[in-house]
Design a protein around this motif. Sequence first.
Motif, short mmCIF file in Angstrom:
data_model
loop_
_atom_site.label_atom_id
_atom_site.label_comp_id
_atom_site.label_asym_id
_atom_site.label_seq_id
_atom_site.Cartn_x
_atom_site.Cartn_y
_atom_site.Cartn_z
N GLY A 82 -6.04 0.90 2.97
CA GLY A 82 -5.70 -0.08 1.93
C GLY A 82 -4.84 0.50 0.81
O GLY A 82 -4.23 -0.25 0.04
N PHE A 83 -4.76 1.83 0.72
CA PHE A 83 -3.99 2.46 -0.36
C PHE A 83 -2.51 2.61 0.00
O PHE A 83 -1.72 3.03 -0.83
CB PHE A 83 -4.56 3.86 -0.67
N LEU A 84 -2.17 2.32 1.23
CA LEU A 84 -0.80 2.56 1.73
C LEU A 84 0.30 2.02 0.81
O LEU A 84 1.30 2.71 0.57
CB LEU A 84 -0.68 2.01 3.14
N PRO A 85 0.16 0.79 0.27
CA PRO A 85 1.27 0.26 -0.53
C PRO A 85 1.62 1.10 -1.76
O PRO A 85 2.69 0.94 -2.33
CB PRO A 85 0.76 -1.13 -0.96
N SER A 86 0.73 2.04 -2.15
CA SER A 86 1.03 2.81 -3.37
C SER A 86 1.89 4.05 -3.09
O SER A 86 2.25 4.77 -4.01
CB SER A 86 -0.28 3.22 -4.06
N ILE A 87 2.23 4.32 -1.83
CA ILE A 87 3.03 5.50 -1.51
C ILE A 87 4.41 5.07 -1.01
O ILE A 87 4.51 4.20 -0.14
CB ILE A 87 2.33 6.37 -0.44
N ASN A 88 5.44 5.68 -1.53
CA ASN A 88 6.79 5.32 -1.10
C ASN A 88 7.17 6.07 0.16
O ASN A 88 6.97 7.27 0.27
CB ASN A 88 7.81 5.66 -2.19
N SER A 89 7.71 5.33 1.11
CA SER A 89 8.20 5.95 2.33
C SER A 89 9.31 5.09 2.91
O SER A 89 9.18 3.86 2.96
CB SER A 89 7.07 6.07 3.36
N PRO A 90 10.42 5.73 3.33
CA PRO A 90 11.51 4.93 3.90
C PRO A 90 11.20 4.43 5.30
O PRO A 90 11.92 3.59 5.84
CB PRO A 90 12.69 5.91 3.93
N THR A 91 10.10 4.92 5.93
CA THR A 91 9.87 4.60 7.34
C THR A 91 9.12 3.29 7.57
O THR A 91 9.07 2.80 8.68
CB THR A 91 9.02 5.69 8.02
N ARG A 92 8.48 2.79 6.55
CA ARG A 92 7.71 1.56 6.77
C ARG A 92 7.68 0.75 5.47
O ARG A 92 7.91 1.29 4.39
CB ARG A 92 6.28 1.85 7.26
N SER A 93 7.36 -0.53 5.64
CA SER A 93 7.34 -1.40 4.48
C SER A 93 6.05 -1.18 3.68
O SER A 93 5.00 -0.89 4.26
CB SER A 93 7.39 -2.85 4.97
N ASN A 94 6.13 -1.30 2.36
CA ASN A 94 4.92 -1.25 1.55
C ASN A 94 4.10 -2.52 1.73
O ASN A 94 3.01 -2.64 1.19
CB ASN A 94 5.27 -1.07 0.07
N ARG A 95 4.65 -3.45 2.49
CA ARG A 95 3.91 -4.70 2.78
C ARG A 95 3.31 -4.66 4.19
O ARG A 95 2.97 -5.69 4.75
CB ARG A 95 4.86 -5.88 2.63
N SER A 96 3.19 -3.45 4.77
CA SER A 96 2.61 -3.34 6.13
C SER A 96 1.15 -3.77 6.14
O SER A 96 0.67 -4.36 7.09
CB SER A 96 2.66 -1.90 6.64
N VAL A 97 0.41 -3.38 5.09
CA VAL A 97 -0.99 -3.83 4.96
C VAL A 97 -1.23 -4.25 3.52
O VAL A 97 -0.51 -3.83 2.61
CB VAL A 97 -2.04 -2.75 5.31
N VAL A 98 -2.23 -5.10 3.33
CA VAL A 98 -2.65 -5.41 1.95
C VAL A 98 -4.08 -4.90 1.76
O VAL A 98 -4.87 -4.87 2.72
CB VAL A 98 -2.64 -6.93 1.65
N PRO A 99 -4.40 -4.48 0.53
CA PRO A 99 -5.78 -4.08 0.26
C PRO A 99 -6.62 -5.32 -0.07
O PRO A 99 -6.29 -6.06 -1.00
CB PRO A 99 -5.66 -3.17 -0.96
N VAL A 100 -7.68 -5.53 0.69
CA VAL A 100 -8.61 -6.62 0.39
C VAL A 100 -9.97 -5.98 0.13
O VAL A 100 -10.38 -5.07 0.86
CB VAL A 100 -8.70 -7.62 1.57
N TYR A 101 -10.62 -6.42 -0.92
CA TYR A 101 -11.88 -5.77 -1.31
C TYR A 101 -13.09 -6.33 -0.58
O TYR A 101 -13.20 -7.52 -0.34
CB TYR A 101 -12.08 -5.90 -2.83
#
Length: 464
Positions: free
Chosen positions: A243-262
Amino acid sequence: MNLWLESLDAPLQHRAGITDDLDVDIAIVGGGFTGLWAAHFLRQEMPGAKIVVLEKEFVGFGASGRNGGWASALYPVAFDRLVIEVGEERARNVREVWRRSVPELGAELARHGIDAGYSYGGNITVARTKVQMKRVEAEFLAAEHAGEGAVRLSRDQVKDRINISGSVGGLFIRECARIHPAKAVRGLASAVERAGVKIYEESEVLSLRPGASSVAKKGIVKVRHLGTIRRVHATHIVEATEGFLPSINSPTRSNRSVVPVYSLMTATEPLSPEIWKEIGWSGNETLAEACHLITYAQRTADDRIAIGGRGAPYFFNSKISPEQDRDPQVHGQLRELARSWFPILRDVNFTHAWGGPLGIARDWHPTVSFDDKNGYARAGGYVGDGVTSSYVAGRTLADLLSGKKSEFTKLPWVNHQSPPWEGEPVRWLAINAGLKAMTWADREEHLSHRESLIARAMARLLGH
Ligand SMILES: Cc1cc2nc3c(=O)[nH]c(=O)nc-3n(C[C@H](O)[C@H](O)[C@H](O)COP(=O)(O)OP(=O)(O)OC[C@H]3O[C@@H](n4cnc5c(N)ncnc54)[C@H](O)[C@@H]3O)c2cc1C
């Protein structure tokens, strides 16, 4: 306060952070189950490789140290849908691998001397209304179709196992175990360290850029520890941040690949033998009610009831913060639910309340991806079924990176491409509408005694 982190066998001590630039074979980002099972199996498949794990806080800080402790055979994509997408044989194989992995995971923990209260007691889904019973029956038929040995339980059979108020019947599935998740993840970290993997805590990955194997160019992970930036040069970079993925920048994948749901949890104080005599639950089955909004519970090794569920709001722009770990309304509903299952809990204290983010892809598919041209790999998007899935992901990643062809590298989640989530504010509106709808659907069913129309409409929208 998180029960699991508070009830570790030893006080939680942080490992040292990164203090130098490094040159390694494999850099794993994230010290949860995915990162650590990957490290564990990579060590076996690539014994000479220099492997580091980079963790922003401490091992088990994420969902792995906070979850409901169900090591289940659940795969987030329903069997019928999987059959349509990848064919019957591959769909059956997925279910088979996950079922087998539940006892294998227990054996692997035992092999490394990790006492995480693993108890292979199966799972009960209880129905407390006729409408819920219909859903339980549908689950039974789906399990039969998938060739699994689910067992229908009559009202009395449920009561013999767990004395739940208002039960009208249920379903028993053999393949589920209960664990203490934080003991499991921290024990696993010690095991991989003993095997020669270096774990850096308090080391926040800011960005990652994969390399290019054709010109032997290593990837670069930019890491911050105590305000100083370090660079880790790595042939392979494995992203295991769920769920933390959107907080890291990477040119290889979208920051919208997953969303964090609590998902949020609460736990009682240890219950007296008199209360357990009334409740039963001597088989340590994991427990859920067949509502629309996900609920899950376990009898803990120290004789509490720990219960969790969804319903907490999604925050704008995939925000994650410690304040989101608590939601008085949702925690109150969980306590209410526990007391309605077991009225004897009326005067019992709920001593802990916590929560955490899990990762969901737009099409609900988990992914284990690997690109051998640039050495970048990623695993996650388990939608709350990550305890066993991360174990299978670790095995899959190890085989992919080492170039071994195996049953794991043939699983349909390998290089599965989910569409990205919508941009904001559409994402915020849609996810929160979905979460609210499922709460309303349960209320609607409670009042109307009929299958919820809201849930039916949402199922069509969500595609599952
Ligand atoms: C309350 C709750 C209950 C759940 N119940 C269950 C259950 O009963 N059964 C089940 O199967 N699944 C359950 N899940 C889901 C399951 O816990 C997760 O799917 C699983 O733990 C994911 O493991 P992971 O290692 O991929 O991610 P995580 O455990 O979230 O680990 C990711 C790690 O990455 C670290 N990180 C984040 N950003 C950075 C950065 N910039 N740099 C370095 N490191 C970073 C985090 O600190 C974290 O430690 C639950 C989840 C929650 C939140």
